[in-house]
Design a protein around this motif. Structure first.
Motif, mmCIF file in Angstrom:
data_model
loop_
_atom_site.group_PDB
_atom_site.id
_atom_site.type_symbol
_atom_site.label_atom_id
_atom_site.label_comp_id
_atom_site.label_asym_id
_atom_site.label_seq_id
_atom_site.Cartn_x
_atom_site.Cartn_y
_atom_site.Cartn_z
ATOM 1 N N LYS A 1 -15.949 -13.894 -12.287
ATOM 2 C CA LYS A 1 -15.876 -12.590 -11.632
ATOM 3 C C LYS A 1 -14.439 -12.277 -11.220
ATOM 4 C CE LYS A 1 -16.867 -8.863 -9.308
ATOM 5 N NZ LYS A 1 -17.030 -7.568 -10.021
ATOM 6 N N TYR A 2 -13.737 -13.271 -10.692
ATOM 7 C CA TYR A 2 -12.333 -13.080 -10.308
ATOM 8 C C TYR A 2 -11.509 -12.627 -11.507
ATOM 9 C CZ TYR A 2 -7.475 -14.521 -9.752
ATOM 10 O OH TYR A 2 -6.099 -14.554 -9.761
ATOM 11 N N LEU A 3 -11.717 -13.254 -12.649
ATOM 12 C CA LEU A 3 -10.962 -12.889 -13.845
ATOM 13 C C LEU A 3 -11.329 -11.491 -14.329
ATOM 14 C CD1 LEU A 3 -11.032 -16.318 -15.697
ATOM 15 C CD2 LEU A 3 -8.988 -15.086 -14.970
ATOM 16 N N PHE A 4 -12.615 -11.173 -14.320
ATOM 17 C CA PHE A 4 -13.046 -9.839 -14.730
ATOM 18 C C PHE A 4 -12.340 -8.777 -13.881
ATOM 19 C CE2 PHE A 4 -16.053 -11.659 -17.455
ATOM 20 C CZ PHE A 4 -16.843 -10.707 -18.070
ATOM 21 N N THR A 5 -12.367 -8.975 -12.570
ATOM 22 C CA THR A 5 -11.825 -7.971 -11.652
ATOM 23 C C THR A 5 -10.308 -7.857 -11.773
ATOM 24 O OG1 THR A 5 -13.641 -8.360 -10.095
ATOM 25 C CG2 THR A 5 -11.659 -7.283 -9.240
ATOM 26 N N LEU B 1 -13.300 -6.797 -19.630
ATOM 27 C CA LEU B 1 -14.110 -7.795 -20.329
ATOM 28 C C LEU B 1 -15.579 -7.393 -20.256
ATOM 29 C CD1 LEU B 1 -12.444 -11.069 -18.953
ATOM 30 C CD2 LEU B 1 -11.912 -9.835 -21.063
ATOM 31 N N THR B 2 -16.338 -7.792 -21.258
ATOM 32 C CA THR B 2 -17.742 -7.352 -21.310
ATOM 33 C C THR B 2 -18.740 -8.482 -21.480
ATOM 34 O OG1 THR B 2 -17.561 -6.969 -23.699
ATOM 35 C CG2 THR B 2 -17.114 -5.092 -22.249
ATOM 36 N N MET B 3 -18.285 -9.741 -21.588
ATOM 37 C CA MET B 3 -19.204 -10.828 -21.905
ATOM 38 C C MET B 3 -18.891 -12.088 -21.096
ATOM 39 S SD MET B 3 -19.556 -13.917 -23.689
ATOM 40 C CE MET B 3 -18.262 -14.042 -24.905
ATOM 41 N N ILE B 4 -19.954 -12.777 -20.681
ATOM 42 C CA ILE B 4 -19.853 -14.121 -20.102
ATOM 43 C C ILE B 4 -20.678 -15.064 -20.971
ATOM 44 C CG2 ILE B 4 -20.242 -15.609 -18.110
ATOM 45 C CD1 ILE B 4 -20.242 -13.134 -16.351
ATOM 46 N N TYR C 1 -27.055 -15.640 -8.762
ATOM 47 C CA TYR C 1 -25.599 -15.756 -8.712
ATOM 48 C C TYR C 1 -24.935 -14.579 -9.424
ATOM 49 C CZ TYR C 1 -26.633 -20.711 -7.674
ATOM 50 O OH TYR C 1 -27.100 -21.891 -7.148
ATOM 51 N N LEU C 2 -25.474 -14.224 -10.586
ATOM 52 C CA LEU C 2 -24.895 -13.113 -11.352
ATOM 53 C C LEU C 2 -24.964 -11.812 -10.566
ATOM 54 C CD1 LEU C 2 -26.307 -13.961 -14.896
ATOM 55 C CD2 LEU C 2 -23.879 -13.885 -14.277
ATOM 56 N N HIS C 3 -26.110 -11.546 -9.943
ATOM 57 C CA HIS C 3 -26.255 -10.310 -9.166
ATOM 58 C C HIS C 3 -25.373 -10.337 -7.917
ATOM 59 C CE1 HIS C 3 -29.219 -8.116 -11.439
ATOM 60 N NE2 HIS C 3 -30.007 -9.176 -11.519
ATOM 61 N N ASP C 4 -25.220 -11.511 -7.309
ATOM 62 C CA ASP C 4 -24.361 -11.608 -6.124
ATOM 63 C C ASP C 4 -22.928 -11.199 -6.454
ATOM 64 O OD1 ASP C 4 -26.416 -12.464 -4.535
ATOM 65 O OD2 ASP C 4 -25.856 -14.592 -4.579
ATOM 66 N N ASP C 5 -22.452 -11.587 -7.630
ATOM 67 C CA ASP C 5 -21.065 -11.313 -7.997
ATOM 68 C C ASP C 5 -20.882 -9.986 -8.721
ATOM 69 O OD1 ASP C 5 -19.527 -13.496 -6.996
ATOM 70 O OD2 ASP C 5 -20.415 -14.796 -8.500
ATOM 71 N N PHE C 6 -21.844 -9.597 -9.525
ATOM 72 C CA PHE C 6 -21.671 -8.411 -10.371
ATOM 73 C C PHE C 6 -22.596 -7.251 -9.998
ATOM 74 C CE2 PHE C 6 -19.911 -11.812 -12.964
ATOM 75 C CZ PHE C 6 -18.794 -11.221 -13.527
ATOM 76 N N GLY C 7 -23.427 -7.461 -8.982
ATOM 77 C CA GLY C 7 -24.367 -6.401 -8.625
ATOM 78 C C GLY C 7 -25.338 -6.131 -9.756
ATOM 79 N N ASP C 8 -25.624 -4.859 -9.990
ATOM 80 C CA ASP C 8 -26.538 -4.503 -11.079
ATOM 81 C C ASP C 8 -25.812 -4.337 -12.411
ATOM 82 O OD1 ASP C 8 -28.742 -4.480 -9.386
ATOM 83 O OD2 ASP C 8 -28.446 -2.376 -8.837
#
Length: 390
Positions: free
Chosen positions: A204-208, A218-221, A248-255
């Protein structure tokens, strides 16, 4: 020491025994029904994810054909795996070159065959991708530390620090490649679900930061594998893994969760295999030794290399003895003239005291990394035979 019923149902055991009754030992039988059920469970547990089966776990053609029919994509480690999967009619857009260690000419080979998705973790490899596979999508593998809770850790050799991953994705853009995403692997047979939380937070840090500072979206993990098979160490259920990882995914990226790729190997095929070995002999090293040595006709160099450092502990059962038969501690070793060919010494496995030459030992959950982890002819022994049960 182990209850076979905890790993293989009575119905499947009877099918296995009938199917394999005339096979010479050692051999491995892969139950395709188990692979199918495991794939279905994984797909249902992560309905938002795209599955790329890690071929290296078990590249048996019956396994691959079934997964192709079920809609799986494939994580490829070499040109030889590529040729095999393309030969089965899979289109290259269902493939990813997931090995970060590759020759420039192999990158070109993949590109010429139509593959357009590549993993990387260093500058030299990235430059090779730009030269040999122009315009391709790249994803950068980051290091995942503290993976000691994995039975088979995969850190150190693969991946780079997040700061370097940032630089590589900027460089990828500048080289005309498409910065696609981030990948990580928390270690094979990972029993600590929290390891995914740490890795997703780094992602998430890298995406942001890449979007805010470099206008790179970026669009993929790619979350790799790590989901467990049924060995002797207890693990959570797949449903618990899925529930926590999704949280975990929702905590960092929301919806707005990115595209998610999973690269399962062990979790799909591990439970499907039963390796049958024969006891060559038992011995004691002195007249008062409490521990017996049990020598069997397969070992580290013929399918059981993951017993190295006793990392993967397979359930081992002997048949033909009463459940309450007296047991004693044993050291289990293979047939070769190599002192490394000892599978279990410190783990204190127990087997019936009446065990004798000619008895069969069944190694459960041996469907992953056994059939191809075998030497060609060390000490003259041929590779272990593998059979596939519908």
């Amino acid at each position: 020491m182990f209850n076979r019923e905890d790993y293989v149902s009575d119905t499947e055991w009877r099918r296995f025994k009938e199917f394999s009754k005339d096979f010479e030992t050692p051999n491995i039988v892969i139950n395709l029904r188990t692979v199918k059920n495991n794939f279905t469970k994984l797909r249902d547990s992560f309905p938002y994810a795209c599955i790329y089966y890690a071929m290296k776990a078990n590249p048996g053609e019956p396994v691959l054909k079934m997964l192709i029919e079920m809609g799986s994509n494939f994580d490829i480690a070499s040109r030889y795996e590529l040729d095999q999967i393309l030969g089965l009619g899979v289109s290259p857009d269902r493939l990813s070159y997931g090995n970060t260690i590759k020759k420039a000419r192999d990158i070109k080979y993949f590109y010429d065959k139509g593959v357009r998705m590549f993993a990387t973790d260093c500058k030299d490899d990235l430059k090779n991708i730009a030269e040999q596979a122009p315009g391709s999508r790249v994803y950068v593998r980051i290091l995942v530390e503290n993976s000691v809770t994995a039975d088979w850790p995969l850190s150190r050799k693969f991946g780079c620090h997040p700061d370097m991953a940032y630089d590589l994705l900027v460089q990828a853009r500048d080289l005309g490649l498409t910065p696609y995403g981030i990948s990580f692997h928390v270690g094979s047979q990972q029993r600590d679900i929290g390891q995914w939380n740490d890795a997703i937070a780094k992602t998430k840090y890298l995406f942001t930061s890449l979007e805010e500072e470099e206008n790179i979206k970026l669009t993929m993990i790619n979350m790799g594998g790590g989901f467990p098979a049924s060995y002797i160490e207890p693990t959570n259920s797949l449903q618990e893994y899925a529930s926590e990882i999704t949280r975990y995914l929702h905590d960092d990226f929301g919806d707005d969760i990115p595209e998610i790729i999973l690269e399962p190997g062990r979790s799909l095929v591990g439970d499907s295999g039963i390796l049958t070995s024969e006891v060559i002999m038992t011995s004691r090293k002195n007249n008062t030794a409490l521990t017996r040595w049990v020598y069997v006709d397969t070992g580290k160099f013929n399918g059981l290399i993951e017993t190295l450092d006793e990392s993967i502990k397979y359930p081992v059962v002997a048949e033909g003895y009463e459940k309450d038969a007296k047991e004693g501690e044993v050291i289990i070793a293979g047939p070769t003239c190599d002192s490394m060919d000892i599978m279990y010494e410190n783990a204190k496995y127990k087997l019936p005291v009446g065990l004798k030459s000619g008895d069969k030992l069944y190694w459960l959950s041996t469907g992953a990394y056994t059939t191809t982890y075998a030497s060609v002819c060390f000490n003259g022994f041929p590779p272990i035979k593998t059979y596939y049960m519908e």
